[in-house]
Design a protein around this motif. Structure first.
Motif, PDB file in Angstrom:
ATOM      1  N   TYR A   1     -46.723  -9.484  31.175  1.00 22.24           N
ATOM      2  CA  TYR A   1     -48.066  -9.025  31.644  1.00 22.24           C
ATOM      3  C   TYR A   1     -48.078  -9.399  33.288  1.00 22.24           C
ATOM      4  O   TYR A   1     -48.388  -8.486  33.900  1.00 22.24           O
ATOM      5  CB  TYR A   1     -49.168  -9.860  30.973  1.00 22.24           C
ATOM      6  N   GLU A   2     -47.732 -10.549  33.735  1.00 24.99           N
ATOM      7  CA  GLU A   2     -47.787 -11.079  34.933  1.00 24.99           C
ATOM      8  C   GLU A   2     -46.794 -10.223  35.943  1.00 24.99           C
ATOM      9  O   GLU A   2     -46.899 -10.013  37.015  1.00 24.99           O
ATOM     10  CB  GLU A   2     -47.441 -12.540  34.974  1.00 24.99           C
ATOM     11  N   MET A   3     -45.373 -10.150  35.383  1.00 26.28           N
ATOM     12  CA  MET A   3     -44.422  -9.555  36.085  1.00 26.28           C
ATOM     13  C   MET A   3     -44.597  -8.125  36.260  1.00 26.28           C
ATOM     14  O   MET A   3     -44.151  -7.598  37.362  1.00 26.28           O
ATOM     15  CB  MET A   3     -43.091  -9.784  35.271  1.00 26.28           C
ATOM     16  N   GLN A   4     -44.865  -7.388  35.559  1.00 22.99           N
ATOM     17  CA  GLN A   4     -45.364  -5.846  35.727  1.00 22.99           C
ATOM     18  C   GLN A   4     -46.657  -5.760  36.678  1.00 22.99           C
ATOM     19  O   GLN A   4     -46.540  -4.682  37.306  1.00 22.99           O
ATOM     20  CB  GLN A   4     -45.714  -5.190  34.333  1.00 22.99           C
ATOM     21  N   LEU A   5     -47.293  -6.712  36.912  1.00 25.44           N
ATOM     22  CA  LEU A   5     -48.377  -6.322  37.979  1.00 25.44           C
ATOM     23  C   LEU A   5     -47.925  -7.156  39.113  1.00 25.44           C
ATOM     24  O   LEU A   5     -48.231  -6.460  40.245  1.00 25.44           O
ATOM     25  CB  LEU A   5     -49.649  -7.665  37.760  1.00 25.44           C
ATOM     26  N   THR A   6     -47.042  -7.864  39.254  1.00 22.17           N
ATOM     27  CA  THR A   6     -46.793  -8.538  40.356  1.00 22.17           C
ATOM     28  C   THR A   6     -45.191  -7.713  41.240  1.00 22.17           C
ATOM     29  O   THR A   6     -44.799  -7.906  42.168  1.00 22.17           O
ATOM     30  CB  THR A   6     -46.413 -10.074  40.667  1.00 22.17           C
ATOM     31  N   LEU A   7     -44.272  -7.336  40.048  1.00 24.16           N
ATOM     32  CA  LEU A   7     -42.910  -6.908  40.717  1.00 24.16           C
ATOM     33  C   LEU A   7     -43.320  -5.252  40.684  1.00 24.16           C
ATOM     34  O   LEU A   7     -43.964  -4.921  39.788  1.00 24.16           O
ATOM     35  CB  LEU A   7     -42.019  -7.405  39.546  1.00 24.16           C
ATOM     36  N   GLU A   8     -42.647  -4.914  41.683  1.00 24.75           N
ATOM     37  CA  GLU A   8     -42.847  -3.357  41.404  1.00 24.75           C
ATOM     38  C   GLU A   8     -41.714  -2.376  40.728  1.00 24.75           C
ATOM     39  O   GLU A   8     -40.474  -2.301  41.172  1.00 24.75           O
ATOM     40  CB  GLU A   8     -42.634  -2.886  43.022  1.00 24.75           C
ATOM     41  N   LEU A   9     -42.219  -2.522  39.549  1.00 19.66           N
ATOM     42  CA  LEU A   9     -41.316  -1.897  38.514  1.00 19.66           C
ATOM     43  C   LEU A   9     -41.254  -0.077  38.762  1.00 19.66           C
ATOM     44  O   LEU A   9     -40.450   0.337  38.077  1.00 19.66           O
ATOM     45  CB  LEU A   9     -41.592  -2.280  37.033  1.00 19.66           C
ATOM     46  N   GLY A  10     -42.164   0.407  39.151  1.00 19.06           N
ATOM     47  CA  GLY A  10     -42.132   1.775  39.137  1.00 19.06           C
ATOM     48  C   GLY A  10     -42.437   2.519  38.362  1.00 19.06           C
ATOM     49  O   GLY A  10     -41.729   3.497  38.061  1.00 19.06           O
ATOM     50  N   LEU A  11     -43.201   1.814  37.278  1.00 18.59           N
ATOM     51  CA  LEU A  11     -43.376   2.590  35.734  1.00 18.59           C
ATOM     52  C   LEU A  11     -44.602   3.312  35.768  1.00 18.59           C
ATOM     53  O   LEU A  11     -45.570   3.030  36.532  1.00 18.59           O
ATOM     54  CB  LEU A  11     -43.371   1.255  34.891  1.00 18.59           C
TER      55      LEU A  11
END
Length: 212
Positions: A35-45
């Motif tokens: 949850y935290e990582m998909q908000l803070t890291l630019e995964l481009g999803l």
């Protein structure tokens, strides 16, 4: 099986979008701070990642909770990490690789039948560290690592890789960078030799990105 967590997921599923990305498994998946990582890291999803991991879950437990953990969400991509608690099982029955594979086969059969268009990724089990001192007493440590050994994990990984191929699923090993030169989980990545700190999941997610 953690029934309160299962009930929580049933409620959350009412608000979840269908056709998204889903992580499912035991505590090693529940602890993934996606949850935290998909908000803070630019995964481009263009899709949301949901996590339906439940601590303590075995393959037999997952078979009893497939609706709440998987089918209610109708994912387009599914990442599974289940069976580490089977490998580490203590008590009368203990670890039985054949039972693990039979249950895992049943899980994959049901997913194929209910979600024929879903891309399924069977994840390799993470290494453990039974060598470093995490402050555990010797009896607890001996129990924790009696069958949850890197040798058994390696053997199980080879078996579930074959199982994934039989089902047309993708087996993925996203463990690069987690282990030391002896194959043990690096001490800085783990709470007590099994469960992972967020810094370990950062490494795993970096390895996992290309599959998302």
């Amino acid at each position: 099986m953690n029934h309160s967590k299962l009930n929580e997921y049933r409620m959350l599923n009412r608000h979840a979008k269908k056709g998204q990305i889903l992580f499912v498994g035991s505590s090693l998946m529940e602890g993934f701070p996606i949850y935290e990582m998909q908000l803070t890291l630019e995964l481009g999803l263009d899709r949301v990642i949901y996590n339906r991991g439940i601590g303590g879950t075995t393959t037999a437990d997952l078979l009893q909770s497939m609706d709440a953990c998987i089918f209610d969400l109708e994912p387009s991509k599914l990442f599974i990490n289940i069976g580490s608690n089977d490998i580490g099982a203590t008590g009368n029955e203990g670890y039985n690789k054949d039972t693990l594979l039979m249950n895992y086969n049943n899980i994959l059969d049901q997913i194929k039948a209910r979600l024929p268009l879903c891309e399924v990724f069977v994840m390799a089990y993470y290494p453990v560290n039974a060598q470093a001192d995490f402050g555990l007493n010797s009896s607890d440590k001996n129990s924790m690592f009696a069958t949850r050994t890197n040798a058994n994990i390696l053997e199980a990984n080879e078996a579930i890789e074959q199982l994934a191929k039989q089902h047309g699923s993708s087996f993925i090993n996203v463990n690069e960078g987690l282990a030391d030169e002896n194959g043990n989980l690096k001490p800085e990545f783990t709470v007590e030799g099994i469960h992972l700190w967020p810094n370990a999941y950062t490494v795993i997610l970096d390895n996992l990105k290309r599959y998302l």
